[in-house]
Design a protein around this motif. Structure first.
Motif, PDB file in Angstrom:
ATOM      1  N   THR A  77      -6.477  -0.063   8.682  1.00 58.97           N
ATOM      2  CA  THR A  77      -5.259  -0.204   7.884  1.00 58.97           C
ATOM      3  C   THR A  77      -5.461   0.373   6.484  1.00 58.97           C
ATOM      4  O   THR A  77      -6.527   0.212   5.887  1.00 58.97           O
ATOM      5  CB  THR A  77      -4.884  -1.705   7.778  1.00 58.97           C
ATOM      6  OG1 THR A  77      -4.590  -2.172   9.101  1.00 58.97           O
ATOM      7  CG2 THR A  77      -3.683  -1.942   6.881  1.00 58.97           C
ATOM      8  N   VAL A  78      -4.422   1.067   6.007  1.00 60.73           N
ATOM      9  CA  VAL A  78      -4.481   1.613   4.644  1.00 60.73           C
ATOM     10  C   VAL A  78      -3.349   1.028   3.790  1.00 60.73           C
ATOM     11  O   VAL A  78      -2.346   0.539   4.321  1.00 60.73           O
ATOM     12  CB  VAL A  78      -4.366   3.166   4.644  1.00 60.73           C
ATOM     13  CG1 VAL A  78      -5.579   3.788   5.322  1.00 60.73           C
ATOM     14  CG2 VAL A  78      -3.073   3.628   5.305  1.00 60.73           C
ATOM     15  N   VAL A  79      -3.561   1.099   2.482  1.00 56.92           N
ATOM     16  CA  VAL A  79      -2.532   0.667   1.529  1.00 56.92           C
ATOM     17  C   VAL A  79      -1.741   1.912   1.128  1.00 56.92           C
ATOM     18  O   VAL A  79      -2.314   2.865   0.605  1.00 56.92           O
ATOM     19  CB  VAL A  79      -3.184   0.029   0.278  1.00 56.92           C
ATOM     20  CG1 VAL A  79      -2.121  -0.300  -0.768  1.00 56.92           C
ATOM     21  CG2 VAL A  79      -3.968  -1.214   0.666  1.00 56.92           C
ATOM     22  N   ASN A  80      -0.438   1.900   1.393  1.00 52.91           N
ATOM     23  CA  ASN A  80       0.395   3.066   1.058  1.00 52.91           C
ATOM     24  C   ASN A  80       0.964   3.004  -0.341  1.00 52.91           C
ATOM     25  O   ASN A  80       1.173   4.013  -0.990  1.00 52.91           O
ATOM     26  CB  ASN A  80       1.583   3.174   2.021  1.00 52.91           C
ATOM     27  CG  ASN A  80       1.179   3.791   3.332  1.00 52.91           C
ATOM     28  OD1 ASN A  80       0.138   4.448   3.413  1.00 52.91           O
ATOM     29  ND2 ASN A  80       1.979   3.572   4.361  1.00 52.91           N
ATOM     30  N   ARG A  81       1.295   1.800  -0.781  1.00 52.25           N
ATOM     31  CA  ARG A  81       1.875   1.644  -2.120  1.00 52.25           C
ATOM     32  C   ARG A  81       1.651   0.224  -2.617  1.00 52.25           C
ATOM     33  O   ARG A  81       1.432  -0.694  -1.811  1.00 52.25           O
ATOM     34  CB  ARG A  81       3.371   1.977  -2.134  1.00 52.25           C
ATOM     35  CG  ARG A  81       4.225   1.078  -1.220  1.00 52.25           C
ATOM     36  CD  ARG A  81       5.708   1.348  -1.381  1.00 52.25           C
ATOM     37  NE  ARG A  81       6.054   2.676  -0.932  1.00 52.25           N
ATOM     38  CZ  ARG A  81       6.440   3.660  -1.737  1.00 52.25           C
ATOM     39  NH1 ARG A  81       6.580   3.453  -3.027  1.00 52.25           N
ATOM     40  NH2 ARG A  81       6.726   4.835  -1.240  1.00 52.25           N
ATOM     41  N   ILE A  82       1.697   0.089  -3.942  1.00 52.20           N
ATOM     42  CA  ILE A  82       1.549  -1.227  -4.567  1.00 52.20           C
ATOM     43  C   ILE A  82       2.817  -1.463  -5.377  1.00 52.20           C
ATOM     44  O   ILE A  82       3.252  -0.578  -6.131  1.00 52.20           O
ATOM     45  CB  ILE A  82       0.309  -1.254  -5.495  1.00 52.20           C
ATOM     46  CG1 ILE A  82      -0.941  -0.809  -4.718  1.00 52.20           C
ATOM     47  CG2 ILE A  82       0.114  -2.648  -6.098  1.00 52.20           C
ATOM     48  CD1 ILE A  82      -2.170  -0.564  -5.583  1.00 52.20           C
ATOM     49  N   GLU A  83       3.411  -2.641  -5.194  1.00 51.96           N
ATOM     50  CA  GLU A  83       4.694  -2.855  -5.847  1.00 51.96           C
ATOM     51  C   GLU A  83       4.687  -4.068  -6.757  1.00 51.96           C
ATOM     52  O   GLU A  83       3.979  -5.045  -6.506  1.00 51.96           O
ATOM     53  CB  GLU A  83       5.800  -3.006  -4.781  1.00 51.96           C
ATOM     54  CG  GLU A  83       6.149  -1.639  -4.202  1.00 51.96           C
ATOM     55  CD  GLU A  83       7.039  -1.715  -2.980  1.00 51.96           C
ATOM     56  OE1 GLU A  83       7.524  -2.818  -2.664  1.00 51.96           O
ATOM     57  OE2 GLU A  83       7.206  -0.674  -2.337  1.00 51.96           O
ATOM     58  N   GLY A  84       5.518  -3.980  -7.810  1.00 48.40           N
ATOM     59  CA  GLY A  84       5.633  -5.029  -8.826  1.00 48.40           C
ATOM     60  C   GLY A  84       6.946  -5.783  -8.701  1.00 48.40           C
ATOM     61  O   GLY A  84       7.154  -6.387  -7.666  1.00 48.40           O
ATOM     62  N   PRO A  85       7.789  -5.741  -9.722  1.00 47.36           N
ATOM     63  CA  PRO A  85       7.780  -4.751 -10.797  1.00 47.36           C
ATOM     64  C   PRO A  85       6.862  -5.093 -11.985  1.00 47.36           C
ATOM     65  O   PRO A  85       6.185  -4.222 -12.505  1.00 47.36           O
ATOM     66  CB  PRO A  85       9.241  -4.729 -11.273  1.00 47.36           C
ATOM     67  CG  PRO A  85       9.770  -6.093 -10.934  1.00 47.36           C
ATOM     68  CD  PRO A  85       9.010  -6.567  -9.734  1.00 47.36           C
ATOM     69  N   GLU A  86       6.858  -6.383 -12.421  1.00 48.42           N
ATOM     70  CA  GLU A  86       6.109  -6.716 -13.633  1.00 48.42           C
ATOM     71  C   GLU A  86       4.610  -6.792 -13.365  1.00 48.42           C
ATOM     72  O   GLU A  86       3.803  -6.319 -14.142  1.00 48.42           O
ATOM     73  CB  GLU A  86       6.592  -8.074 -14.202  1.00 48.42           C
ATOM     74  CG  GLU A  86       8.048  -8.082 -14.632  1.00 48.42           C
ATOM     75  CD  GLU A  86       8.337  -7.015 -15.673  1.00 48.42           C
ATOM     76  OE1 GLU A  86       7.454  -6.774 -16.522  1.00 48.42           O
ATOM     77  OE2 GLU A  86       9.418  -6.397 -15.605  1.00 48.42           O
ATOM     78  N   ALA A  87       4.277  -7.471 -12.262  1.00 46.10           N
ATOM     79  CA  ALA A  87       2.877  -7.601 -11.855  1.00 46.10           C
ATOM     80  C   ALA A  87       2.845  -7.403 -10.350  1.00 46.10           C
ATOM     81  O   ALA A  87       3.894  -7.428  -9.692  1.00 46.10           O
ATOM     82  CB  ALA A  87       2.364  -8.988 -12.218  1.00 46.10           C
ATOM     83  N   VAL A  88       1.641  -7.210  -9.812  1.00 44.59           N
ATOM     84  CA  VAL A  88       1.542  -6.963  -8.368  1.00 44.59           C
ATOM     85  C   VAL A  88       2.194  -8.094  -7.587  1.00 44.59           C
ATOM     86  O   VAL A  88       1.975  -9.287  -7.874  1.00 44.59           O
ATOM     87  CB  VAL A  88       0.063  -6.840  -7.944  1.00 44.59           C
ATOM     88  CG1 VAL A  88      -0.052  -6.861  -6.426  1.00 44.59           C
ATOM     89  CG2 VAL A  88      -0.554  -5.570  -8.493  1.00 44.59           C
ATOM     90  N   ASN A  89       2.995  -7.702  -6.611  1.00 43.13           N
ATOM     91  CA  ASN A  89       3.737  -8.684  -5.822  1.00 43.13           C
ATOM     92  C   ASN A  89       3.571  -8.412  -4.328  1.00 43.13           C
ATOM     93  O   ASN A  89       3.410  -9.318  -3.525  1.00 43.13           O
ATOM     94  CB  ASN A  89       5.221  -8.579  -6.240  1.00 43.13           C
ATOM     95  CG  ASN A  89       6.096  -9.500  -5.456  1.00 43.13           C
ATOM     96  OD1 ASN A  89       6.565  -9.134  -4.378  1.00 43.13           O
ATOM     97  ND2 ASN A  89       6.292 -10.697  -5.970  1.00 43.13           N
TER      98      ASN A  89
END
Ligand code: NAP
Length: 320
Positions: free
Chosen positions: A214-226
């Motif tokens: 498994t890979v990480v495609n994107r990291i989302e917030g908006p303010e902090a990692v969610n």
């Protein structure tokens, strides 16, 4: 003596001529300084951006000989520094910004001044590699981290993921379980690269979980990692995975940009040094992770630093 350099005007003071200049204050740089200081070369160590190097970011070092009960990374750095300073090494909080190795003495420009060095030991180490996915840069320091020791405390009772399948991922992941509720290791293959001992310790930890292929495609917030978007590389299935933190341990890049075109490097950008720590330019030596993609241990870096220090001393005897 510890010096802090703050002035960014490097033309303000005249060049300082030194017998031995060392770039980097990790185990390699400080061990080199111990040896050249004891040989009366009065070395100057430029601490660089990260004083102490990577070990200073390591919570506990269990495999450095002489410390049967382990030693803290920052504590070990201080011991290295004090020992080198006892024999006359000078550690300066400044960073090289430009080098000219075309003739001796070598000219090294820093934020503060210019050094003319009869011998140069490069121990600039390596920097953690980035995933290069959307959200990573924007959320660094707001949930994305490359250092469990530095940031683990901020994730008390939170859920975090660790990306990578090597020793660093297992070691740092295990450390993070001191704080986090649970730590999920995301690895791009089925098999782990980590050694048996660290892997087993991690797998036996009840707070650790593992997602492979498994890979990480994107990291989302908006303010902090969610949330992160995960992709199963076998089935192609994508899903959102809730997490408070993303710790990335996927290897390192050597800090050799300053020497491009001046010193020989391998395909990965690591400096090429022979068994005497000699680089392609006589009088310039390399030690530690900047020239070692393989062992990457405190003990091996310290050993390379000692060897570089001895060899720089011999070089000056033969080339006064
Ligand atoms: P590493 O051994 O190079 O492992 C990097 C891991 O990250 C690998 O599992 C790799 O996957 C994965 N990876 C690389 N690029 C990736 C990407 N773009 N996306 C997703 N995953 C990626 O690095 P390391 O764990 O930092 O260890 C480096 C060296 O330090 C090793 O020699 C290790 O033994 C040593 N070390 C030792 C200790 C200890 O003894 N206590 C602790 C830490 C590190 P693949 O496996 O698929 O390539």
């Amino acid at each position: 003596m510890l010096e802090v350099k703050r002035n960014a005007n490097n033309s303000a003071s005249p060049p300082e001529h030194v017998k031995n200049l060392i770039l980097g204050s990790g185990p390699a740089g400080l061990s080199a300084a111990l040896y050249t200081a004891r040989a009366q070369l009065e070395p100057v160590v430029l601490a660089g951006q990260e004083y102490g190097g990577q070990v200073s970011q390591t919570h506990i070092v269990e495999n450095y000989p002489g410390f049967p009960e382990a030693v803290g990374g920052p504590e070990l750095t201080e011991l290295f520094r004090k020992q080198a300073e006892r024999f006359g090494a000078r550690v300066v909080f400044d960073t090289a910004t430009q080098v000219d190795l075309s003739q001796r003495p070598f000219r090294v420009t820093t934020y503060e001044k210019v050094y003319l060095a009869d011998t140069l030991i490069i121990a600039t180490g390596a920097t953690p590699r980035h995933l290069d996915v959307p959200g990573e840069v924007e959320l660094t320091g707001r949930g994305v981290s490359y250092c469990g020791t530095c940031d683990g405390f901020f994730f008390k009772d939170k859920d975090v993921i660790v990306v990578g399948g090597g020793d660093s991922a297992m070691e740092e992941g295990s450390f993070l379980t001191r704080f986090a509720n649970n730590v999920t290791v995301i690895h791009r293959r089925e098999e782990f690269r980590a050694g048996e001992l660290l892997l087993q310790r991690a797998q036996e930890n009840p707070k650790m979980k593992f997602i492979t292929n498994t890979v990480v495609n994107r990291i989302e917030g908006p303010e902090a990692v969610n949330t992160v978007e995960l992709e199963d590389i076998v089935s192609g299935e994508k899903k959102n995975f809730k997490t408070d933190g993303v710790f990335i341990f996927i290897g390192h890049t050597p800090n050799t940009q300053l020497f491009v075109g001046q010193l020989e490097m391998d395909a990965g950008g690591y400096l090429i040094a022979n068994q005497y720590m000699e680089t392609s330019v006589p009088g310039v030596f390399a030690a530690g992770e900047v020239a070692d993609p393989h062992f990457r241990q405190v003990i091996t870096s310290a050993g390379m630093g000692a060897a570089a220090g001895i060899q720089a001393t011999r070089f000056l005897e033969e080339n006064p």
